[in-house]
Scaffold this motif. Structure first.
Motif, mmCIF file in Angstrom:
data_model
loop_
_atom_site.group_PDB
_atom_site.id
_atom_site.type_symbol
_atom_site.label_atom_id
_atom_site.label_comp_id
_atom_site.label_asym_id
_atom_site.label_seq_id
_atom_site.Cartn_x
_atom_site.Cartn_y
_atom_site.Cartn_z
ATOM 1 N N HIS A 64 24.052 -41.368 38.320
ATOM 2 C CA HIS A 64 22.816 -40.886 38.940
ATOM 3 C C HIS A 64 22.063 -39.892 38.055
ATOM 4 N N SER A 100 27.610 -46.216 40.982
ATOM 5 C CA SER A 100 27.711 -44.826 40.532
ATOM 6 C C SER A 100 28.774 -44.115 41.364
ATOM 7 N N ASP A 131 27.689 -43.561 45.226
ATOM 8 C CA ASP A 131 26.404 -43.020 45.694
ATOM 9 C C ASP A 131 25.263 -43.998 45.474
ATOM 10 N N GLY A 132 25.515 -45.042 44.658
ATOM 11 C CA GLY A 132 24.552 -46.127 44.504
ATOM 12 C C GLY A 132 23.375 -45.833 43.616
ATOM 13 N N LYS A 133 23.250 -44.618 43.116
ATOM 14 C CA LYS A 133 22.028 -44.202 42.426
ATOM 15 C C LYS A 133 22.162 -44.374 40.924
ATOM 16 N N LEU A 164 16.935 -45.931 44.967
ATOM 17 C CA LEU A 164 18.206 -46.358 45.533
ATOM 18 C C LEU A 164 18.068 -47.774 46.092
ATOM 19 N N ALA A 216 24.775 -47.960 48.064
ATOM 20 C CA ALA A 216 25.633 -46.862 48.528
ATOM 21 C C ALA A 216 26.689 -47.422 49.469
ATOM 22 N N VAL A 252 21.769 -44.087 55.096
ATOM 23 C CA VAL A 252 21.356 -43.725 53.740
ATOM 24 C C VAL A 252 19.844 -43.572 53.729
ATOM 25 N N ASP A 283 16.360 -40.335 49.654
ATOM 26 C CA ASP A 283 16.775 -39.232 48.784
ATOM 27 C C ASP A 283 18.245 -38.873 48.957
ATOM 28 N N SER A 284 19.034 -39.771 49.540
ATOM 29 C CA SER A 284 20.448 -39.483 49.777
ATOM 30 C C SER A 284 21.229 -39.346 48.477
ATOM 31 N N HIS A 285 22.219 -38.453 48.530
ATOM 32 C CA HIS A 285 23.210 -38.352 47.466
ATOM 33 C C HIS A 285 24.574 -38.316 48.137
ATOM 34 N N ASP A 327 26.597 -36.159 52.471
ATOM 35 C CA ASP A 327 25.341 -36.499 51.805
ATOM 36 C C ASP A 327 24.667 -35.182 51.453
#
Length: 403
Positions: A78, A117, A134-136, A142, A147, A170, A173-175, A195
């Motif tokens: 990410h 990620s 986290d998928g980013k 995203l 995610a 999700v 802007d999710s982390h 998150d």
């Protein structure tokens, strides 16, 4: 005198294992002055640790150790969309993409069918490996299905759980930062995911493993939020979290660190931009019938613990907290007192932390030196480290006092 790391490289003891005078962890007692010059003894290195591995490529984040001392490390994409493995097993001959290259290396497979990620990692009480993807990918939005919660059987080296986090759980802007797995609630257990948010929308996510049912909770609770006006002193610089007035100059975020009590009855958590530690009973959290008001009422403020990113619990219920202000790792004992386990100038951005018996592992990613926090200048200096230290160092012995 030299000590060999797990990778077999000879490392001088003064570099690989720094022990304070007398051995063991540091306490809160001030040392006696031995010279005429006044000085801050808190700047001394403290606590024995060894460097398990040095990483010259992407910075590490997640860390987990499965039975047989198999070590797994996550390298998220990410911040830097790197071309290496995002999940790897650390063996004597180096890193190996895990569970295989198809899953862990970049590819054109759809986001739900590859690891994008990998960030936080843990194991359950059956010794299985769990990761939050986290998928980013840096510089990209995203993607749907990116995610997800991943469960891996280390005996078979196969993925047995792939729970995609759905839209609404999700956010753009999710982390999805870290996770813990509780096998005592739900037919197959429950997963708790923090998150921390790349924006200002943090929350705790609860996932039922058997059904895949998910919900997002505590999104408006103060225990999940980054504290406005919060100041951290990082590498000697006083930095204030005050968006949008000032751009953040240090790693910041909402609910981030997370760990379970040894009996899985209590979940401990903390925002990244905060000094508070919070807890909630897992019986309440895992019950999808509880309301937000009931969840809020169940949250307990456990007091201050310093600035922490990763959290981990040992078998005695002691909580290890990383601290990026002091280049340190502290321990919160069951009576509420604290010990300094490790302090050293190289302990920069201590992140993922994992307890394996009497050994505590921690990744050091230098995240606060990323270009996005320093006017576009990437100030990180490889190598990045994975370190290990004893939860209970051996007592010192003195040859002048023999039995």
């Amino acid at each position: 005198m030299k000590r060999r790391s797990l990778l077999g490289a000879a490392v001088p003891v003064g570099v690989a294992a720094l022990a304070m005078a007398g051995g063991g962890q540091a306490s809160g007692a001030a040392p006696a002055a031995t010279g005429r010059m006044n000085r801050d003894y808190g700047l001394n290195s403290a606590g024995p640790f060894e460097i398990v591995a040095r990483f010259d490529g992407p910075g590490p984040s997640g860390i987990a150790v499965t039975p047989g001392r198999r070590i797994f490390v996550g390298f998220p994409r990410h911040a830097i969309n790197h071309a290496g493995a995002t999940l790897a097993e650390l063996r004597a001959d180096g890193l190996h993409a895990y569970p295989d290259a198809q899953w862990s290396m970049p590819s054109d497979r759809s986001p739900p069918q590859r690891l994008m990620s990998v960030h936080g990692m843990t194991t359950d009480t059956r010794g299985r490996l769990w990761c939050i993807d986290d998928g980013k990918l840096a510089g990209q939005p995203l993607a749907p299905g990116a995610a997800k919660v991943i469960g891996i059987d280390p005996e078979k080296n196969t993925i047995f759980a792939n729970i995609v986090l759905r839209p609404g759980i999700v956010l753009p802007d999710s982390h999805m930062n870290d996770l813990r797995v509780d096998l005592t609630h739900g037919a197959a257990g429950s997963v708790y995911v923090t998150d921390s948010s790349f924006g200002l929308s943090p929350a705790l996510v609860v996932v039922d493993i058997a059904t895949g049912r998910q919900r997002r909770v505590l999104a408006t609770h103060p225990a999940a939020q980054a504290e406005r006006g919060f100041m951290a002193v990082v590498e000697g610089r006083p930095l204030v979290f005050d968006p949008p007035r000032h751009k953040p100059g240090f790693v910041w975020g909402g609910i981030d660190g997370i760990t379970l009590s040894p009996d899985s009855r209590t979940l401990y958590f903390c925002p990244l931009t905060s000094r508070r530690l919070y807890s909630i009973p897992t019986a309440v959290l895992s019950d999808f019938s509880t309301t937000e008001a009931q969840l809020a009422q169940a949250v307990r403020d456990e007091g201050e613990k310093g600035v922490a990113d990763g959290l981990a619990t040992d078998g005695q219920g002691r909580i290890y907290t990383t601290n990026f202000e002091h280049d340190a790792i502290f321990r919160r004992n069951v009576d509420g007192s604290f010990d300094t386990m490790v302090r050293d100038p190289r302990v920069l951005s201590p992140d993922g932390i994992f307890v394996d018996g009497n050994d505590v592992y921690c990744t050091l990613g230098q995240w606060n030196r990323l270009g996005g926090l320093n006017g576009g200048h990437d100030l990180r200096v490889p190598p990045y480290y994975l370190i290990r230290f004893p939860a209970d160092p051996p007592d010192a012995v003195d040859a002048l006092h023999v039995k």
